[in-house]
Each structure stands twice: as structure tokens, then as C-alpha cells.
Motif scaffolding. Structure first.
Motif, PDB file in Angstrom:
ATOM      1  N   GLN A  51       0.823  -1.202   0.000  1.00 16.32           N
ATOM      2  CA  GLN A  51       0.000   0.000   0.000  1.00 16.32           C
ATOM      3  C   GLN A  51       0.863   1.261   0.000  1.00 16.32           C
ATOM      4  O   GLN A  51       0.470   2.284  -0.556  1.00 16.32           O
ATOM      5  N   ARG A  52       2.025   1.197   0.622  1.00 19.91           N
ATOM      6  CA  ARG A  52       2.913   2.364   0.612  1.00 19.91           C
ATOM      7  C   ARG A  52       3.352   2.676  -0.816  1.00 19.91           C
ATOM      8  O   ARG A  52       3.480   3.838  -1.193  1.00 19.91           O
ATOM      9  N   ARG A  53       3.581   1.637  -1.607  1.00 22.59           N
ATOM     10  CA  ARG A  53       3.924   1.864  -3.016  1.00 22.59           C
ATOM     11  C   ARG A  53       2.767   2.550  -3.727  1.00 22.59           C
ATOM     12  O   ARG A  53       2.956   3.495  -4.497  1.00 22.59           O
ATOM     13  N   LEU A  54       1.563   2.085  -3.452  1.00 26.53           N
ATOM     14  CA  LEU A  54       0.383   2.693  -4.061  1.00 26.53           C
ATOM     15  C   LEU A  54       0.187   4.126  -3.578  1.00 26.53           C
ATOM     16  O   LEU A  54      -0.265   4.984  -4.341  1.00 26.53           O
ATOM     17  N   MET A  55       0.532   4.369  -2.321  1.00 24.98           N
ATOM     18  CA  MET A  55       0.418   5.724  -1.780  1.00 24.98           C
ATOM     19  C   MET A  55       1.340   6.681  -2.537  1.00 24.98           C
ATOM     20  O   MET A  55       0.977   7.830  -2.811  1.00 24.98           O
ATOM     21  N   SER A  56       2.527   6.195  -2.900  1.00 22.91           N
ATOM     22  CA  SER A  56       3.454   7.030  -3.672  1.00 22.91           C
ATOM     23  C   SER A  56       2.869   7.343  -5.043  1.00 22.91           C
ATOM     24  O   SER A  56       2.976   8.473  -5.536  1.00 22.91           O
ATOM     25  N   VAL A  57       2.237   6.353  -5.647  1.00 20.87           N
ATOM     26  CA  VAL A  57       1.588   6.575  -6.946  1.00 20.87           C
ATOM     27  C   VAL A  57       0.456   7.582  -6.798  1.00 20.87           C
ATOM     28  O   VAL A  57       0.297   8.493  -7.625  1.00 20.87           O
ATOM     29  N   THR A  62      -2.215  12.924  -7.357  1.00 15.18           N
ATOM     30  CA  THR A  62      -2.820  14.091  -6.700  1.00 15.18           C
ATOM     31  C   THR A  62      -2.127  15.373  -7.112  1.00 15.18           C
ATOM     32  O   THR A  62      -2.779  16.379  -7.402  1.00 15.18           O
ATOM     33  N   GLU A  63      -0.805  15.356  -7.147  1.00 12.70           N
ATOM     34  CA  GLU A  63      -0.055  16.549  -7.545  1.00 12.70           C
ATOM     35  C   GLU A  63      -0.394  16.961  -8.972  1.00 12.70           C
ATOM     36  O   GLU A  63      -0.425  18.146  -9.295  1.00 12.70           O
ATOM     37  N   ALA A  64      -0.668  15.979  -9.823  1.00 12.61           N
ATOM     38  CA  ALA A  64      -1.002  16.257 -11.223  1.00 12.61           C
ATOM     39  C   ALA A  64      -2.505  16.390 -11.443  1.00 12.61           C
ATOM     40  O   ALA A  64      -2.950  16.592 -12.581  1.00 12.61           O
ATOM     41  N   LEU A  65      -3.292  16.264 -10.363  1.00 11.71           N
ATOM     42  CA  LEU A  65      -4.760  16.247 -10.461  1.00 11.71           C
ATOM     43  C   LEU A  65      -5.236  15.188 -11.448  1.00 11.71           C
ATOM     44  O   LEU A  65      -6.211  15.386 -12.179  1.00 11.71           O
ATOM     45  N   LEU A  97      -9.578  12.920  -5.693  1.00 11.56           N
ATOM     46  CA  LEU A  97     -10.842  13.200  -6.373  1.00 11.56           C
ATOM     47  C   LEU A  97     -11.444  14.526  -5.921  1.00 11.56           C
ATOM     48  O   LEU A  97     -11.993  15.281  -6.732  1.00 11.56           O
ATOM     49  N   CYS A  98     -11.337  14.812  -4.634  1.00 15.72           N
ATOM     50  CA  CYS A  98     -11.886  16.071  -4.114  1.00 15.72           C
ATOM     51  C   CYS A  98     -11.103  17.268  -4.631  1.00 15.72           C
ATOM     52  O   CYS A  98     -11.685  18.297  -4.987  1.00 15.72           O
ATOM     53  N   LYS A  99      -9.795  17.153  -4.677  1.00 14.41           N
ATOM     54  CA  LYS A  99      -8.982  18.253  -5.190  1.00 14.41           C
ATOM     55  C   LYS A  99      -9.273  18.506  -6.668  1.00 14.41           C
ATOM     56  O   LYS A  99      -9.208  19.646  -7.137  1.00 14.41           O
ATOM     57  N   ALA A 100      -9.584  17.444  -7.394  1.00 13.64           N
ATOM     58  CA  ALA A 100      -9.904  17.576  -8.814  1.00 13.64           C
ATOM     59  C   ALA A 100     -11.363  17.959  -9.032  1.00 13.64           C
ATOM     60  O   ALA A 100     -11.809  18.071 -10.178  1.00 13.64           O
ATOM     61  N   MET A 101     -12.121  18.133  -7.941  1.00 14.47           N
ATOM     62  CA  MET A 101     -13.525  18.545  -7.994  1.00 14.47           C
ATOM     63  C   MET A 101     -14.392  17.522  -8.737  1.00 14.47           C
ATOM     64  O   MET A 101     -15.335  17.881  -9.439  1.00 14.47           O
TER      65      MET A 101
END
Length: 353
Positions: A51-57, A62-65, A97-101
Motif C-alpha cells: 500500500q505504501r507503493r500505491l500511496m506514492s503513486v 494528486t499533484e497532477a490532479l 478526487l476532491c482536489k480535482a472537484m
């Protein structure tokens, strides 16, 4: 003290960023009650290696929305009957998802989560406030209270963000008073910067300089070190269209040891209606910030020139933009939304002349 430096960086941004503050508060806290800080750190430590690997992905998404990437990860990597052990990763998907509205997708993930905690609710509330889904915001907040999920200081900031979007500065002030009434320990008191800024921003959008000044004085008396650059910016914004009052606020800002940023100069320009005064502020900004990006300042100047019907001001700005390699009719000028809108105003004005 280390967090205070991070706070300064966050508040130098042109807009208050509640989700950044939420992360800071959860990292900072030692107790598991109002903010759940210690519990959050423990959750991160217990995330399985895969899951930590997935968290990095997810962090990259998120940074790229890149909400599509986050949703695909949710659909392919997270079990349909995911339990508590998938909570942190599920919340990271929701955050993207929330950041990307992405309202529909975020709602689906939120209702699928095994544990909807304070952070998850806050992510949804902030999105709903920014989307101006005010009725759904109130319904979700009511559900949060009914389910016994504790409100954090960021929850109150999100309520005041809704007030700002709804132009209800009176409700923002009442929300601040409610928070002050329940904040009873030193950890919560350390978050005054955030909650006061949220209230001041709502009052600034409502053009209530007296109320913003009152809140600023309260914060200064409570903790002078809690006053950050965006508190001053909110005060400047609130003064429009009283340019002289805005000038006095910026001077007080300087006297307090703060250096106005390009954002502050643009806010000051908006407070004035006289083109020559705006131009003077623009030149001061260029002198103090030689590397500042100029297109948004040009948008302020052009919008004012059109509203005042001043062809000579438009001609001066046309030459200024030409000298900086971005002609009014260039593609680069169209790439900055505020400038693009101002250019459309100019086109409409010229067609009616």
C-alpha cells in the motif's frame, strides 16, 4: 517553530489552502481527540508495504490532479470489501478526487469507505464548498455530527469557506465565535492563524474592512506571531474600492515587518480606480520584485482601463506587454485566464465604440 515556518510558506500562496493545513494539523497533533494527530501517524506506520507503493503513486496522481489514475487505482487495487486496513489509501484516493472537484466519483468513494473519519469528511466538505453545493454541504455536516465524528479546526475553516463562497460574512463570524467557544486547550489555540484567516477571507469577499480590521486586532492581541502574510492580504482586499485605506493597510503591513508580495500588490491595485495610481503600484511591484510574473497585473490594469473608458491607458499597456514579449494578440496572452478575460472585455468595448 518548525511548523510555523511551513505555515508561512503555505500562507504566501495566493489562496488559503485548507487541505494543506489539514495535513499539517494531523502531523502536529499528539492527541487522538480533536485532530487525531497521533492516530494519523500510527495509521501511516501501519500501512502495508504494498500500500505504501500505491500511496506514492497516488501522491503523484494528486499533484497532477490525475483523478482518472486515482480512480483506476481504486477500482483495480482496492478490494470491493476493503476493511479498516485500507482506510489510509482510500482516503488518499478521496483526497485526489476532491482536489480535482470530481463530485460523483468522490461521493462514490466516500460512501464506500469503511471508516469515514474527520479527514475524509473535511475533504468532502471543502469540495462541496468550492463547488457551491451549499445544501449538500449542510446535509453532510449534519451527518458528520450525527455520526459522532469530531469536528476539527479545519472543519470550521471549511464552514467559513462555504460562507465565503456564499458571500455570508456574518455566518463566518458566527462560526468563528463558535470555534472560539469550544477551543479550550493550547493545541487548538495554536491553530488561530487558520481559523481567523478563514473568517477574514469571508469578510474580505463581502467587502467588510471594519470587520476584517476587528479580527486582525483580535489576532494580534491574542498572538502576534500568529499573524501571517495572507491575513494582511485579506485586509487589503476588503478595502476595495477605498484605495487610500488599502494604502494605509499596506504601510502598516510593512511597519509590522512583512514584505508585500506580488499578490499583495495586485490586491492593492484592485482597490484603486485611478489608472495612474494603479500604474504607480505596478511600477513599485516591478522594482521590489524584478522576477515577478506580470500577466495577472496586466489583467488588473486592462480591466480598469476598459471600465474607465481610457484609450490612452490601453495604449500604454499594449506597449508594455509588447516590450515584455507578450503582445495583446499573442497566444501567450491568452494562456493566463484573468488576462484572457480582460482581453475579451477590451474586444467587446472596442466593438461598441
Amino acid at each position: 517553530r518548525g511548523l510555523r515556518g511551513i505555515h508561512q510558506s503555505c500562507f504566501r500562496a495566493s489562496e488559503f489552502v485548507p487541505e494543506v493545513v489539514e495535513d499539517l494539523l494531523y502531523r502536529k497533533g499528539e492527541k487522538g481527540d480533536f485532530r487525531g494527530g497521533g492516530r494519523f501517524r500510527k495509521e501511516l506506520e501501519e500501512v502495508p508495504q504494498e500500500q505504501r507503493r500505491l500511496m506514492s503513486v497516488l501522491r503523484e496522481h494528486t499533484e497532477a490532479l490525475n483523478w482518472q489514475g486515482a480512480l483506476e487505482l481504486w477500482n483495480t487495487e482496492v478490494p470491493k470489501d476493503a476493511g479498516e486496513e485500507w482506510h489510509v489509501l482510500s482516503r488518499a484516493v478521496l483526497n485526489c478526487l476532491c482536489k480535482a472537484m470530481r463530485y460523483d466519483e468522490a461521493k462514490e468513494v466516500f460512501h464506500s469507505m469503511a471508516n469515514r473519519d474527520t479527514v475524509a469528511y473535511n475533504q468532502m466538505l471543502l469540495m462541496l464548498a468550492r463547488l457551491r453545493r451549499f445544501m449538500e454541504f449542510d446535509q453532510l455536516l449534519s451527518r458528520m455530527d450525527k455520526e459522532g465524528v469530531a469536528r476539527s479546526s479545519v472543519t470550521y475553516c471549511n464552514i467559513m469557506t462555504k460562507c465565503k463562497e456564499n458571500r455570508d460574512w456574518q455566518e463566518a463570524v458566527r462560526t468563528l465565535e463558535e470555534f472560539k467557544a469550544r477551543a479550550s486547550n493550547d493545541d487548538e489555540a495554536a491553530n488561530w492563524s487558520f481559523v481567523y484567516l478563514a473568517a477574514m477571507s469571508a469578510c474580505a469577499k463581502g467587502r467588510q474592512p471594519d470587520q476584517v480590521e476587528k479580527l486582525m486586532r483580535e489576532l494580534q492581541e491574542m498572538d502576534p506571531g500568529a499573524v501571517l502574510p495572507n491575513h494582511w492580504n485579506s485586509w487589503i482586499v476588503s478595502c476595495a474600492p477605498d484605495g487610500e485605506r488599502a494604502n494605509r493597510v499596506m504601510q502598516e503591513m510593512r511597519d509590522a515587518g512583512f514584505t508585500p508580495s506580488p499578490v499583495d500588490f495586485r490586491s492593492l491595485m484592485v482597490c484603486h480606480r485611478n489608472f495612474e495610481e494603479q500604474r504607480r503600484i505596478y511600477e513599485t511591484m516591478r522594482k521590489e520584485h524584478p522576477t515577478a510574473k506580470l500577466p495577472e497585473a496586466w489583467a488588473v490594469l486592462l480591466r480598469n482601463a476598459v471600465l474607465n473608458g481610457e484609450p490612452h491607458a490601453v495604449d500604454w499597456l499594449r506597449q508594455e506587454m509588447q516590450d515584455h514579449g507578450i503582445p495583446m494578440d499573442s497566444d501567450r496572452a491568452q494562456q493566463v485566464p484573468p488576462l484572457r478575460r480582460a482581453l475579451r472585455m477590451l474586444e467587446d468595448w472596442q466593438q461598441t465604440e
